[in-house]
Enzyme design. Structure first.
Site, mmCIF file in Angstrom:
data_model
loop_
_atom_site.group_PDB
_atom_site.id
_atom_site.type_symbol
_atom_site.label_atom_id
_atom_site.label_comp_id
_atom_site.label_asym_id
_atom_site.label_seq_id
_atom_site.Cartn_x
_atom_site.Cartn_y
_atom_site.Cartn_z
ATOM 1 N N THR A 1 26.034 41.745 36.093
ATOM 2 C CA THR A 1 26.551 42.512 37.229
ATOM 3 C C THR A 1 25.950 43.907 37.233
ATOM 4 O O THR A 1 25.718 44.463 36.164
ATOM 5 C CB THR A 1 28.079 42.642 37.057
ATOM 6 O OG1 THR A 1 28.651 41.357 37.188
ATOM 7 C CG2 THR A 1 28.702 43.606 38.037
ATOM 8 N N GLY B 1 34.265 38.172 33.164
ATOM 9 C CA GLY B 1 35.303 38.863 33.925
ATOM 10 C C GLY B 1 36.719 38.489 33.559
ATOM 11 O O GLY B 1 37.626 39.331 33.643
ATOM 12 N N ARG C 1 36.119 30.788 42.352
ATOM 13 C CA ARG C 1 36.368 31.684 41.211
ATOM 14 C C ARG C 1 35.970 33.124 41.569
ATOM 15 O O ARG C 1 34.911 33.386 42.120
ATOM 16 C CB ARG C 1 35.569 31.198 40.004
ATOM 17 C CG ARG C 1 35.750 32.052 38.737
ATOM 18 C CD ARG C 1 34.712 33.150 38.615
ATOM 19 N NE ARG C 1 34.745 33.813 37.319
ATOM 20 C CZ ARG C 1 34.033 34.895 37.025
ATOM 21 N NH1 ARG C 1 33.244 35.449 37.924
ATOM 22 N NH2 ARG C 1 34.091 35.439 35.836
ATOM 23 N N VAL C 2 36.841 34.043 41.242
ATOM 24 C CA VAL C 2 36.554 35.466 41.407
ATOM 25 C C VAL C 2 36.732 36.121 40.048
ATOM 26 O O VAL C 2 37.715 35.845 39.353
ATOM 27 C CB VAL C 2 37.514 36.102 42.453
ATOM 28 C CG1 VAL C 2 37.397 37.614 42.457
ATOM 29 C CG2 VAL C 2 37.229 35.539 43.849
ATOM 30 N N GLY C 3 35.809 36.979 39.662
ATOM 31 C CA GLY C 3 35.893 37.645 38.366
ATOM 32 C C GLY C 3 36.497 39.038 38.483
ATOM 33 O O GLY C 3 37.261 39.344 39.410
ATOM 34 N N ASP C 4 36.140 39.887 37.549
ATOM 35 C CA ASP C 4 36.678 41.251 37.507
ATOM 36 C C ASP C 4 36.004 42.197 38.497
ATOM 37 O O ASP C 4 36.583 43.213 38.884
ATOM 38 C CB ASP C 4 36.476 41.827 36.102
ATOM 39 C CG ASP C 4 34.989 41.897 35.733
ATOM 40 O OD1 ASP C 4 34.288 40.873 35.893
ATOM 41 O OD2 ASP C 4 34.519 42.972 35.307
ATOM 42 N N THR D 1 30.957 44.876 32.779
ATOM 43 C CA THR D 1 30.110 43.717 33.022
ATOM 44 C C THR D 1 30.410 42.703 31.932
ATOM 45 O O THR D 1 30.946 43.055 30.881
ATOM 46 C CB THR D 1 28.619 44.115 33.043
ATOM 47 O OG1 THR D 1 27.825 42.940 33.285
ATOM 48 C CG2 THR D 1 28.177 44.732 31.739
ATOM 49 N N GLY D 2 30.069 41.449 32.198
ATOM 50 C CA GLY D 2 30.362 40.424 31.209
ATOM 51 C C GLY D 2 31.416 39.462 31.711
ATOM 52 O O GLY D 2 31.668 39.395 32.914
HETATM 53 N N1 ASP Z 1 31.755 40.452 35.404
HETATM 54 C C1 ASP Z 1 31.116 39.443 36.216
HETATM 55 C C2 ASP Z 1 32.062 38.328 36.506
HETATM 56 O O1 ASP Z 1 32.792 37.920 35.624
HETATM 57 C C3 ASP Z 1 29.889 38.879 35.646
HETATM 58 C C4 ASP Z 1 29.082 39.714 34.697
HETATM 59 O O2 ASP Z 1 29.038 40.912 34.764
HETATM 60 O O3 ASP Z 1 28.476 39.173 33.785
HETATM 61 O O4 ASP Z 1 32.027 37.811 37.599
#
Ligand code: ASP
Length: 325
Positions: free
Chosen positions: A185, A239, A213-216, A236-237
């Protein structure tokens, strides 16, 4: 392990879908730095180009909110970037679904989630902030709003991302190795010459995720938070784990209590490690923070996270600190 847990673990791997580019990085530095303004910082290698665009606004005395929108639009428009905007890897059904949010120095914020067929979700999020009484629009409502605001619908599944999806379909394998394949992200936070903070965050989310699906990243307080009295943070990562600890808000509150940006990010990372001892080895989360004085810092669960910094005196990519036990 429950099916749900199994899926989340699987999606970590599925989401870790793109390698980092080969820009050489600075050695890991134990930021926090002495402050400087204006300044912009953003996640991963692609932050270098995004910062350059943001700097066109900040360096000429522009507002942080405009800088963070313009900056991440560069990454959204890059078809070779498989984790943000056009060219982003789709969900398991082949749909590119995008999440983004933006927040300014007055706590104004806007967000879109599960948005399809618009190249610049960050600009739709900005319109939600500027033109509606709401914070968040999702799915079909977000689509209708974007069309009303004059955004053009276009196919975001490029031949390259479609080919990658078709390849994935062959095995539907969720086991790529962490930090061999990163999912990236772009989150950006900036402090302008007036001393005002803003932030933005935009993503295509985890590759091969379940439809819907929705992340952070579009969630104010999880993927992004700005408090103009204190500082700003982005994540990032994976979520799901950022949401569980309300990552960005937690970091801003820790800075309010006197932690440096790096210390605040580290404490958030250690919270994930402590609370999810059976999960953290297999997931990556990186946090990035900037305080009101222009000092910044980052921390991640694992090695491999980096971030870009730009100011009058700095233009560099820095390897983040990470959890070492
Ligand atoms: N944080 C994002 C999500 O989970 C993806 C990412 O940054 O790796 O959608």
């Amino acid at each position: 392990m429950s099916n749900r847990r199994k899926f989340i673990k699987s999606s970590v791997y599925g989401g870790l879908a793109i390698g980092t580019a080969s820009i050489s990085t600075m050695a890991c530095t134990n930021q926090s730095t002495p402050g400087e303004k204006p300044i912009v910082i953003s996640t991963w290698n692609h932050g270098m180009e995004a910062n350059a665009e943001a700097w066109n606004v900040l360096g000429s005395g522009g507002k942080a909110i405009d800088a963070v929108e313009k900056g991440v639009m560069v990454t959204e428009a890059d078809p070779d970037n498989a984790t943000v905007g056009i060219g982003g890897f789709p969900d398991r059904d082949g749909n590119v679904t995008l999440d983004a949010c933006i927040m300014d120095e007055n706590d104004n914020c806007g967000s879109v989630a599960f948005l399809q067929n618009f190249k610049h979700p960050i600009s739709v999020a900005r319109k939600v902030m500027d033109e509606t009484p709401h914070v968040m629009l999702v799915g079909e409502g977000a689509r209708r709003f974007a069309v009303d605001q004059g955004f053009k619908e276009e196919n975001l599944l490029t031949p390259k991302s479609e080919a990658a999806w078709k390849k994935w379909l062959l095995n539907q394998d969720y086991k790529p190795k962490i930090n061999v394949e990163n999912h990236d992200t772009i989150g950006m936070v900036a402090l302008d010459a007036e001393g005002n903070l803003s932030g933005s965050c935009t993503t295509s989310g985890a590759a091969w995720k379940m439809h819907g699906r929705v992340g952070d990243s579009p969630i104010i307080g999880a993927g992004l938070f700005v408090d103009n009295e204190v500082g700003a943070a982005v994540a990032t990562g994976l979520g799901e784990f950022v949401i569980k600890i309300c990552g960005a808000h937690t970091i801003v509150e820790l800075m309010r209590q006197g932690r440096s940006p790096m210390e605040a990010c580290q404490e958030a990372v250690e919270r994930i490690v402590r609370k999810y001892p059976n999960d953290y080895q297999d997931l990556q989360v990186g946090f990035l923070a900037l305080n009101k004085d222009g000092a910044y810092g980052a921390h991640a669960v694992h090695t491999g996270f980096n971030y870009a910094v730009k100011s009058k005196t700095q233009d560099r990519l820095i390897d983040s600190q990470f959890y070492t036990g």
